[in-house]
Design an enzyme around this catalytic site. Structure first.
Site, PDB file in Angstrom:
ATOM      1  N   HIS A  34       0.445   5.185   6.519  1.00 35.06           N
ATOM      2  CA  HIS A  34       0.363   5.749   5.177  1.00 35.06           C
ATOM      3  C   HIS A  34       0.484   7.265   5.244  1.00 35.06           C
ATOM      4  CE1 HIS A  34      -1.750   1.804   4.976  1.00 35.06           C
ATOM      5  NE2 HIS A  34      -0.979   1.691   3.917  1.00 35.06           N
ATOM      6  N   SER A  52       0.814  -1.217   0.000  1.00 32.69           N
ATOM      7  CA  SER A  52       0.000   0.000   0.000  1.00 32.69           C
ATOM      8  C   SER A  52       0.848   1.267   0.000  1.00 32.69           C
ATOM      9  CB  SER A  52      -0.943   0.003   1.211  1.00 32.69           C
ATOM     10  OG  SER A  52      -0.236  -0.260   2.398  1.00 32.69           O
ATOM     11  N   ASP A  64      -4.494   6.022  11.307  1.00 34.83           N
ATOM     12  CA  ASP A  64      -3.492   5.526  10.355  1.00 34.83           C
ATOM     13  C   ASP A  64      -2.215   6.340  10.474  1.00 34.83           C
ATOM     14  OD1 ASP A  64      -1.982   4.696   8.231  1.00 34.83           O
ATOM     15  OD2 ASP A  64      -3.567   4.849   6.738  1.00 34.83           O
TER      16      ASP A  64
END
Length: 351
Positions: free
Chosen positions: A330, A108, A327
């Site tokens: 990311h 990702s 998160d």
């Protein structure tokens, strides 16, 4: 000591250090190390695109749309200690890569970088189209006959479902045919090796004929990345294909790493750590991938992003990822991954 053995040892050391030097040169265009520096705030420094105007940004990376109230994280540029980093130029990038195929392969974080690149190109040349034949996402820019694709493959080596369960085969790559025929390859792999519990993607490791339930994660990572490196050396012609490896991107799940209070994460952070060094611990995968690349016959260009991501505790989606989790792995777009593409652009110009 046997003179013949000494001669062999000197030859081996010569090969190792020449390979390491080649890898270092590849990471330092025009003699400037792009990966040592600091983040500098400039109010006049603006992203090349607005997240609201990019159709490829992805919900999890669109922090502004998901309600992040501050925009300070968009006003920092990466300043190498010895030079200035080139700013990405979408039209120039397309012209220099006219007729070429570019492929991102990884997890990702690779997706983060790929979507960032599409947004940067779309801002300059909005006439393109996205297709998805099976598991390959491809953005075509017809005017330049350029394709920029992404293939999800978090481990690079094989993950197979067998009778015993899901087996991660550390010395096997059978999907590499999809990597062939490209002009630029950008790989990455690291974070999924640290997943545990329900996030872990495998049940067993396998090396040769030996299958193990448990194995040191970094030992497994080193074996797998060595398998990848040998595959590249055996199957990719460096005269026809430029190979890059996106290094280990930092996470910020423990604020004590940068001098914060116990129990804190990236949540609420709005400023980078002052460079050019990071007070927290090193990342084991960083040294492993650097060592693996240094031993390649034709070393890949390492995008050594660990330090510049370690300093950006403020650049994550945190609670603005459009999910109920925070998160800190990311990155918000437009933000830190745009700099990765600035660096890729600079290194492609130099190669």
């Amino acid at each position: 000591m046997n003179p013949g053995f000494c001669l062999l040892l000197l030859c081996a050391l010569s090969i190792f250090f020449s390979s390491a030097a080649a890898a270092e040169r590849a990471a330092t265009p025009n003699g400037c190390n792009l990966f040592i520096g600091s983040w500098v705030r400039e109010d006049a420094y603006l992203p090349l695109y607005q997240s609201s105007s990019c159709p490829f940004i992805g919900e999890g990376f669109d922090c502004q749309r998901n309600g992040r109230p501050d925009t300070d994280y968009l006003k920092y540029r990466w300043k190498p200690a010895e030079c200035d980093l080139l700013r990405f130029d979408g039209r120039d990038f397309l012209e220099r890569n006219r007729g070429k195929k570019i492929l991102f392969v990884g997890d990702s974080l690779s997706n983060n970088m790929w979507r960032s690149l599409l947004c940067m190109i779309h801002a300059a040349v909005p006439d393109g189209n996205l297709s998805q034949p099976q598991d390959l996402f491809t953005y075509h820019v017809p005017a330049y006959v350029v394709s920029i694709s992404r293939l999800k493959n978090p481990f690079l080596v094989d993950l197979k479902r067998e009778k015993v369960g899901k087996v991660l085969k550390l010395d096997s790559i059978t999907t590499g045919g999809k990597w062939k025929g490209m002009d630029v390859l950008i790989f990455n792999s690291y974070h999924w090796w640290n997943h545990r519990g329900r996030l872990q993607s495998w049940d067993y490791f396998q090396v040769g004929n030996e299958t193990r339930k448990y194995m040191d994660r970094m030992e497994a990572y080193e074996i797998a990345m060595t398998t990848w490196a040998k595959w590249i050396d055996s199957n990719i012609n460096p005269a026809k294909t430029a190979v890059f490896f996106l290094g280990v991107s930092a996470v910020h799940v423990n604020s004590m790493d940068w001098g914060g209070t116990a129990g804190g994460t990236c949540r609420g952070e709005t400023q980078p750590v002052e460079g050019p060094s990071y007070p927290g611990p090193s990342v084991p995968g960083e040294s492993i991938i650097r060592a693996v690349i240094s031993k390649m016959q034709n070393p890949a260009h390492l995008l050594d992003i660990t330090l510049l991501t370690q300093l950006r505790k403020d650049g994550h989606p945190s609670t603005f990822a459009g999910i109920n989790l925070s998160d800190c792995s990311h990155w918000c777009l437009a933000g830190v991954p745009d700099t990765w593409n600035d660096i890729l652009y600079t290194m492609l110009l130099d190669s």
